[in-house]
Design a protein around this motif. Structure first.
Motif, PDB file in Angstrom:
ATOM      1  N   PHE A  37       6.566 -31.476 -58.790  1.00 15.83           N
ATOM      2  CA  PHE A  37       5.088 -31.335 -59.400  1.00 15.83           C
ATOM      3  C   PHE A  37       5.321 -30.742 -61.000  1.00 15.83           C
ATOM      4  O   PHE A  37       6.134 -29.828 -61.021  1.00 15.83           O
ATOM      5  CB  PHE A  37       4.761 -30.213 -58.784  1.00 15.83           C
ATOM      6  N   THR A  38       4.535 -31.342 -61.911  1.00 14.14           N
ATOM      7  CA  THR A  38       4.650 -30.796 -63.039  1.00 14.14           C
ATOM      8  C   THR A  38       3.350 -31.393 -63.883  1.00 14.14           C
ATOM      9  O   THR A  38       2.894 -32.426 -63.703  1.00 14.14           O
ATOM     10  CB  THR A  38       5.974 -31.139 -64.031  1.00 14.14           C
ATOM     11  N   GLN A  39       2.965 -30.314 -64.943  1.00 14.04           N
ATOM     12  CA  GLN A  39       1.427 -30.517 -65.382  1.00 14.04           C
ATOM     13  C   GLN A  39       1.905 -31.896 -66.743  1.00 14.04           C
ATOM     14  O   GLN A  39       1.128 -32.317 -67.295  1.00 14.04           O
ATOM     15  CB  GLN A  39       1.146 -29.527 -66.215  1.00 14.04           C
ATOM     16  N   VAL A  40       3.243 -32.144 -67.001  1.00 12.06           N
ATOM     17  CA  VAL A  40       3.670 -32.989 -67.706  1.00 12.06           C
ATOM     18  C   VAL A  40       3.106 -34.465 -67.435  1.00 12.06           C
ATOM     19  O   VAL A  40       2.745 -35.243 -68.351  1.00 12.06           O
ATOM     20  CB  VAL A  40       5.163 -33.140 -68.087  1.00 12.06           C
ATOM     21  N   LYS A  41       3.014 -34.609 -66.225  1.00 14.66           N
ATOM     22  CA  LYS A  41       2.325 -36.066 -65.795  1.00 14.66           C
ATOM     23  C   LYS A  41       0.765 -35.823 -66.138  1.00 14.66           C
ATOM     24  O   LYS A  41      -0.025 -34.543 -65.904  1.00 14.66           O
ATOM     25  CB  LYS A  41       2.696 -35.992 -64.193  1.00 14.66           C
ATOM     26  N   SER A  42       0.355 -37.131 -66.149  1.00 17.82           N
ATOM     27  CA  SER A  42      -0.999 -37.270 -66.151  1.00 17.82           C
ATOM     28  C   SER A  42      -1.892 -37.871 -64.993  1.00 17.82           C
ATOM     29  O   SER A  42      -0.870 -38.442 -64.256  1.00 17.82           O
ATOM     30  CB  SER A  42      -1.675 -38.099 -67.676  1.00 17.82           C
ATOM     31  N   ALA A  43      -3.036 -37.539 -64.801  1.00 17.35           N
ATOM     32  CA  ALA A  43      -3.709 -38.311 -63.339  1.00 17.35           C
ATOM     33  C   ALA A  43      -3.752 -39.618 -63.798  1.00 17.35           C
ATOM     34  O   ALA A  43      -4.091 -40.315 -64.700  1.00 17.35           O
ATOM     35  CB  ALA A  43      -4.927 -37.322 -63.406  1.00 17.35           C
ATOM     36  N   SER A  44      -3.636 -40.317 -62.590  1.00 19.73           N
ATOM     37  CA  SER A  44      -3.998 -41.658 -62.402  1.00 19.73           C
ATOM     38  C   SER A  44      -5.517 -42.261 -63.019  1.00 19.73           C
ATOM     39  O   SER A  44      -6.404 -41.762 -62.231  1.00 19.73           O
ATOM     40  CB  SER A  44      -3.708 -42.245 -60.897  1.00 19.73           C
ATOM     41  N   ILE A  45      -5.329 -43.127 -63.827  1.00 19.98           N
ATOM     42  CA  ILE A  45      -6.670 -43.587 -64.465  1.00 19.98           C
ATOM     43  C   ILE A  45      -7.303 -44.333 -63.440  1.00 19.98           C
ATOM     44  O   ILE A  45      -8.649 -44.498 -63.413  1.00 19.98           O
ATOM     45  CB  ILE A  45      -6.537 -44.309 -65.744  1.00 19.98           C
ATOM     46  N   GLY A  94      -5.001 -39.211 -51.317  1.00 23.36           N
ATOM     47  CA  GLY A  94      -5.146 -38.433 -52.305  1.00 23.36           C
ATOM     48  C   GLY A  94      -4.951 -38.823 -53.715  1.00 23.36           C
ATOM     49  O   GLY A  94      -4.042 -39.860 -53.786  1.00 23.36           O
ATOM     50  N   TRP A  95      -5.308 -38.094 -54.699  1.00 28.37           N
ATOM     51  CA  TRP A  95      -5.182 -38.462 -56.200  1.00 28.37           C
ATOM     52  C   TRP A  95      -3.764 -38.210 -56.591  1.00 28.37           C
ATOM     53  O   TRP A  95      -3.019 -37.233 -56.346  1.00 28.37           O
ATOM     54  CB  TRP A  95      -5.977 -37.522 -56.881  1.00 28.37           C
ATOM     55  N   LEU A  96      -3.113 -39.158 -57.067  1.00 23.88           N
ATOM     56  CA  LEU A  96      -1.771 -39.074 -57.712  1.00 23.88           C
ATOM     57  C   LEU A  96      -1.833 -39.126 -58.946  1.00 23.88           C
ATOM     58  O   LEU A  96      -2.599 -39.303 -59.741  1.00 23.88           O
ATOM     59  CB  LEU A  96      -1.019 -40.320 -57.249  1.00 23.88           C
ATOM     60  N   SER A  97      -0.552 -38.814 -59.670  1.00 24.98           N
ATOM     61  CA  SER A  97      -0.328 -38.959 -61.050  1.00 24.98           C
ATOM     62  C   SER A  97      -0.233 -40.230 -61.422  1.00 24.98           C
ATOM     63  O   SER A  97       0.193 -41.237 -60.655  1.00 24.98           O
ATOM     64  CB  SER A  97       0.938 -38.052 -61.378  1.00 24.98           C
ATOM     65  N   GLU A  98       0.067 -40.446 -62.864  1.00 26.74           N
ATOM     66  CA  GLU A  98      -0.262 -41.964 -63.327  1.00 26.74           C
ATOM     67  C   GLU A  98       1.290 -42.565 -63.023  1.00 26.74           C
ATOM     68  O   GLU A  98       1.473 -43.636 -62.713  1.00 26.74           O
ATOM     69  CB  GLU A  98      -0.421 -41.942 -64.721  1.00 26.74           C
ATOM     70  N   THR A 150       3.378 -41.498 -60.441  1.00 24.48           N
ATOM     71  CA  THR A 150       3.585 -41.769 -59.014  1.00 24.48           C
ATOM     72  C   THR A 150       2.727 -43.097 -58.655  1.00 24.48           C
ATOM     73  O   THR A 150       3.031 -43.965 -58.002  1.00 24.48           O
ATOM     74  CB  THR A 150       3.025 -40.704 -58.097  1.00 24.48           C
ATOM     75  N   TYR A 151       1.522 -43.238 -59.179  1.00 21.92           N
ATOM     76  CA  TYR A 151       0.735 -44.453 -59.032  1.00 21.92           C
ATOM     77  C   TYR A 151       1.303 -46.010 -59.445  1.00 21.92           C
ATOM     78  O   TYR A 151       1.161 -46.724 -58.803  1.00 21.92           O
ATOM     79  CB  TYR A 151      -0.696 -44.413 -59.859  1.00 21.92           C
ATOM     80  N   ASN A 152       2.081 -45.784 -60.600  1.00 26.01           N
ATOM     81  CA  ASN A 152       2.708 -47.000 -61.014  1.00 26.01           C
ATOM     82  C   ASN A 152       3.764 -47.167 -59.918  1.00 26.01           C
ATOM     83  O   ASN A 152       4.261 -48.207 -59.963  1.00 26.01           O
ATOM     84  CB  ASN A 152       3.336 -46.788 -62.338  1.00 26.01           C
ATOM     85  N   GLU A 153       4.371 -46.143 -59.492  1.00 23.96           N
ATOM     86  CA  GLU A 153       5.397 -46.386 -58.630  1.00 23.96           C
ATOM     87  C   GLU A 153       4.764 -47.007 -57.325  1.00 23.96           C
ATOM     88  O   GLU A 153       5.421 -48.189 -56.638  1.00 23.96           O
ATOM     89  CB  GLU A 153       6.376 -45.373 -58.135  1.00 23.96           C
ATOM     90  N   TYR A 154       3.672 -46.763 -57.121  1.00 21.92           N
ATOM     91  CA  TYR A 154       3.073 -47.402 -55.765  1.00 21.92           C
ATOM     92  C   TYR A 154       2.797 -48.811 -56.012  1.00 21.92           C
ATOM     93  O   TYR A 154       2.772 -49.687 -55.335  1.00 21.92           O
ATOM     94  CB  TYR A 154       1.610 -46.676 -55.745  1.00 21.92           C
ATOM     95  N   LYS A 155       2.288 -49.198 -57.421  1.00 19.61           N
ATOM     96  CA  LYS A 155       1.971 -50.602 -57.615  1.00 19.61           C
ATOM     97  C   LYS A 155       3.417 -51.479 -57.678  1.00 19.61           C
ATOM     98  O   LYS A 155       3.150 -52.818 -57.344  1.00 19.61           O
ATOM     99  CB  LYS A 155       1.344 -50.760 -59.000  1.00 19.61           C
ATOM    100  N   LYS A 156       4.462 -50.792 -57.841  1.00 19.05           N
ATOM    101  CA  LYS A 156       5.675 -51.546 -57.706  1.00 19.05           C
ATOM    102  C   LYS A 156       6.034 -51.696 -56.284  1.00 19.05           C
ATOM    103  O   LYS A 156       7.180 -52.506 -55.975  1.00 19.05           O
ATOM    104  CB  LYS A 156       6.609 -51.101 -58.675  1.00 19.05           C
ATOM    105  N   SER A 157       5.444 -50.878 -55.234  1.00 13.58           N
ATOM    106  CA  SER A 157       6.391 -50.872 -54.002  1.00 13.58           C
ATOM    107  C   SER A 157       5.978 -51.855 -52.956  1.00 13.58           C
ATOM    108  O   SER A 157       6.467 -52.119 -52.092  1.00 13.58           O
ATOM    109  CB  SER A 157       5.788 -49.491 -53.408  1.00 13.58           C
ATOM    110  N   GLY A 158       4.685 -52.657 -53.250  1.00 12.08           N
ATOM    111  CA  GLY A 158       4.478 -53.863 -52.421  1.00 12.08           C
ATOM    112  C   GLY A 158       3.807 -53.257 -51.193  1.00 12.08           C
ATOM    113  O   GLY A 158       3.353 -53.954 -50.028  1.00 12.08           O
ATOM    114  N   LEU A 159       3.471 -51.938 -51.172  1.00  9.73           N
ATOM    115  CA  LEU A 159       2.780 -51.256 -49.995  1.00  9.73           C
ATOM    116  C   LEU A 159       1.239 -51.011 -50.397  1.00  9.73           C
ATOM    117  O   LEU A 159       1.002 -51.337 -51.355  1.00  9.73           O
ATOM    118  CB  LEU A 159       3.398 -49.891 -49.481  1.00  9.73           C
TER     119      LEU A 159
END
Length: 834
Positions: A388-396, A358-362, A364-373
């Motif tokens: 969950f909050t609108q303060v976050k932006s969608a993953s570019i 699924g689509w993630l916030s920017e 959370t997506y940055n956390e994925y890139k650091k995870s090695g998974l």
């Protein structure tokens, strides 16, 4: 007689003149008017008018209060009714979907009750059809045409609040309910398959996942656990579609290469999915002989929501995700399975058979890139509905990839997802408001009460339906009511004003005689006021205006002023004193200018000779000198050079103040002037390790100016920035156009200028910080001369400090570095040189 009185009045002092005028204009008319008004209007007109206005004001205020209260109550009531209506529609829609799904249970049980036979299965396939809206062709009729008949009741007793909507104009297509009907044996091999309206010979082993739809089905592993009469129902399975979003001033838009998105992209590829039903088949000996399956065409599920509009339109052929008014469906695990934009529906990769994450916030997506998974592994281990909050932006990056399915569990920049899932936990329904994408939206939700198979493990059932409605759209009725009430208030206000006017007219009729007398006295008083005012203007205000004009001219440096003396009173004496003062100031200014000019000329030659002599000694023309002597001579040379510079500045300033400076004006290149000025100060800048950065467009227009004098102005500004910046600073010089003017800006990261000194800094000999001025040197005349030259060219110069934070990110600021900006504006030359 009159002439004698005029001369006597003319020679009076200001106090007698004002006293006589006051008596004539005020005391006598006021005594007469006060006596008549007090006698004739005290108990009639004034009290009656006050009473009438007070009554009218109270009535109008009461009407306005009642109106505003009614408006507020009606808006709340209409909002509540609109919300209830949309909630009810959501619940009904969820119930219809559940009924439809239960019908599939019945079809499956009927199919399981008959002996497996390919001809019987084919007949059932052909009979199982359902109409869907044709979204690729225009409607049969256009009900919006002006000549369309307006239907109404023939009986007049039925015509009150009559409303009628014509039938749906959309074309409909009959579409098979199922993509497949199969019978498989106990080992998972297909024995009968109906697909595409015919008996298929392509029989597969569905116990192997790669032979299933999208390589993603594992239903056979579930079938072996089923007992007689039990039904397995799969989740929605289909190929994940791609879609690309981009922002515009009008809002979010869909790229044409994206998949189907209703009105936003009607020609895109549509989502093609299935939901599979399966149950065991038993033979005459009551032995399990195999399994029958029905693969429902998922289009029939989307048909329930794709044409819903929670507005007066009620129905839409093409859904519109951009309007905010549409319905969608989520499964029991919060994955999107029906949406106005098909690429938001959660699907599978047909090459791997795996679900697309699924689509993630920017964030959370940055956390994925650091995870090695892998992204699939990372999303699988994410906790559902976390932070969950609108303060976050969608993953570019996911937007760029085109894979952006909506999985509510991990869509952590959309808090409404959490609201829907929590609201349907007990199988219920409801609504809430949320500010989304700049619009207040009412969003409703309702669980789909279908509990067959694994869907019966929670009260949420098959999932939930949600409907989004733009608040402005369902406020429309409330706004109409508001407009009607406000119109009624305006009419009431006009009636109250009309009654007040009638009351005033009655009072006017009863007091006409008294008012006539009052008006006659007022007219006489006005004539007297006009006459005396003209006399005062001629005798007092005109000389004062002349004195004011003369003082302004002196402040501008024009000391040759003389006021004509016409009287012997205080004004006349003031004019004589002013003339004497102007004459004295003019003589002193001439003496000062002559002294500065003469002194500067007289000092220039001997100082120049001293400079040449010391320079010759330093260069060895008088023999070798030791280090100590050289050091003293260098100090002397530096002092003489500063003195020479001061003398040059004094001469320039003297000419500017005397308006005797001459300019050779021509059309010159601003870019070339800037380059020359930078070259002149480059040694000084290098000495202090400053960097000078130039931003001058190639097409910058020419200016009308004296070439050398404009170089002098820029040198003065650059030198000021160099000297009043700590070593190792940065100076920016920028040119451009703004509102028909050519603008030159010099920006530094120096010590800055106190706020109180922004105007004073252009005055001669002014130095805001004496300690720093002694440290860096300078006469305090450079900015004064620059201002004089710019203004003589018809330009304007000003400064700002400190430099606004973030305006020049490449300029290092902080600590003692506050920075300053000097701006020069010139008229633009509209016919540049060729």
């Amino acid at each position: 007689m009159l002439n004698k009185l005029y001369k006597t009045f003319k020679n009076l002092g200001i106090f007698p003149k004002l006293l006589v005028s006051y008596l004539i204009l005020s005391i006598i008319p006021l005594i007469i008017m006060g006596y008549i008004a007090n006698k004739n209007l005290r108990d009639t007109g004034l009290q009656a008018v006050l009473r009438a206005e007070e009554m009218g004001s109270h009535n109008l205020q009461a009407a306005e209060y009642i109106g505003k209260t009614s408006i507020a109550d009606s808006v709340v009531a209409l909002d509540r009714k609109s919300t209830e209506a949309i909630e009810l529609r959501t619940v009904e829609l969820a119930a219809r979907i559940a009924d439809f799904l239960y019908e599939r249970d019945k079809d499956l049980r009927v199919l399981a009750s008959i002996k497996p036979d390919s001809r019987h299965y084919l007949d059932i396939y052909r009979l199982s059809n359902r109409d869907v809206i044709d979204t690729e062709r225009p409607p049969v009729t256009d009900t919006n045409k002006a000549d369309s008949p307006i239907m109404t009741s023939s009986n007049p007793e039925n015509r009150d609040a009559w409303r009628h909507l014509p039938p749906c104009p959309a074309r409909k297509l009959s579409r098979p309910l199922y993509k497949e009907i199969t019978f498989i044996d106990l080992q998972g091999r297909e024995k009968i398959k109906i697909a595409g309206g015919k008996i298929s010979g392509n029989l597969l082993d569905v116990s192997r996942k790669e032979n299933t739809y999208c390589r993603a089905e594992n239903y056979f592993t579930h079938l072996k656990k089923l007992h007689k009469g039990e039904i397995y129902v799969s989740r929605v399975i289909g190929e994940q579609l791609k879609g690309w979003l981009y922002n515009t001033p009008e809002g979010i838009k869909i790229s044409p290469e994206s998949s189907y998105a209703g009105r936003e992209n009607p020609s895109g590829k549509k989502f093609a999915g299935i939901i599979r039903w399966a149950t065991p088949v038993y033979n005459e000996k009551n032995e399990k002989a195999g399994y029958v399956t029905l693969a429902l065409d998922h289009t029939h599920i989307m048909e329930f929501t794709d044409h819903v509009s929670p507005t007066e339109e009620r129905f839409t052929i093409l859904s519109d995700g951009g309007s905010g008014n549409y319905a969608f469906i989520w499964d029991n695990e919060a994955r999107c399975i029906s949406h106005a934009r098909d690429f938001f529906i959660c699907g599978f990769n047909p090459q791997t058979g795996k679900a697309v994450p699924g689509w993630l916030s920017e964030q959370t997506y940055n956390e994925y890139k650091k995870s090695g998974l892998t992204l699939e592994e990372f999303v699988e281990q994410l906790p559902s509905f976390s932070n969950f909050t609108q303060v976050k932006s969608a993953s570019i990056e996911q937007i760029k990839s085109g894979f952006i399915p909506l999985d509510c569990r991990v869509l952590d920049n959309a808090p409404q997802c959490q609201g829907w899932h929590e609201g349907t936990e007990d199988g219920g329904s409801g609504s809430f408001l949320i500010l989304w994408s700049g619009l207040w939206k009412l969003t409703t939700y309702s669980a789909i009460p279908y509990y067959t198979g694994d869907y019966g493990k929670s009260k949420r059932g098959f999932g939930y339906v949600t409907i989004g409605a733009n608040v402005d759209d369902f406020h429309r009725d409330a706004n109409i009511t508001r407009a009607n009430i406000e119109k009624s208030l305006r009419e009431q206000g006009r009636k109250i004003i009309s009654e007040n006017n009638k009351t005033r007219e009655l009072i006017k009729e009863n007091a006409s005689t008294n008012r006539l007398l009052f008006i006659l006295i007022a007219v006489m008083a006005c004539l007297a006021v006009i006459s005396i005012s003209l006399l005062l203007s001629l005798t007092i205000t005109r000389p004062l205006r002349q004195l004011t004009h003369g003082a302004v001219e002196i402040s501008r440096g024009n000391y040759e002023q003389s006021i004509r003396v016409k009287s012997q009173d205080e004004i006349g004496q003031l004019a004589k004193s002013f003339n004497e003062m102007a004459k004295t100031v003019s003589e002193v200014d001439k003496m000062k200018s002559d002294f500065v000019t003469t002194a500067s000329h007289e000092l220039r030659t001997p100082i120049q000779a001293m400079l040449l002599g010391i320079s010759g000694i330093l260069e060895g023309y008088s023999g070798k000198i030791d280090g100590e002597v050289r050091e003293d001579l260098e100090l002397a040379k530096t002092g003489i050079e500063r003195l020479m510079n001061l003398i040059s500045n004094l001469l320039d300033l003297s000419r500017i103040e005397a308006q005797k400076i001459e300019f050779t004006v021509s059309q010159v290149s601003l870019a070339e002037i800037i380059d020359r000025a930078i070259a002149e100060v480059s040694d000084l800048a290098q000495k202090h390790r400053h960097t000078i950065v130039k931003y001058v467009p190639a097409d910058i227009p020419d200016i009308e100016a004296d070439h050398d004098r404009m170089i002098q102005v820029i040198i003065n500004l650059l030198s000021n920035s160099i000297k009043y910046s700590p070593d190792g600073g940065k100076i920016i010089i920028r040119a451009g156009e703004k509102e028909g003017k050519t603008v030159l800006t010099v920006i530094d990261n120096g010590y800055g200028i106190p706020s109180w000194a922004k105007e004073e800094v252009f005055k001669k000999f002014f130095q805001a910080d004496n300690i720093m001025s002694h440290k860096v040197g300078g006469s305090g005349l450079g900015l004064t001369i620059a201002k004089g030259i710019v203004e003589n060219h018809g330009g304007y110069i000003y400064c700002e400090s400190p430099v606004p934070e973030g305006e020049f990110p490449e300029l290092p600021l902080g600590g003692e570095r506050k920075g300053a900006i000097f701006v020069i504006e010139f008229p633009t030359v509209h016919n540049p040189r060729t």
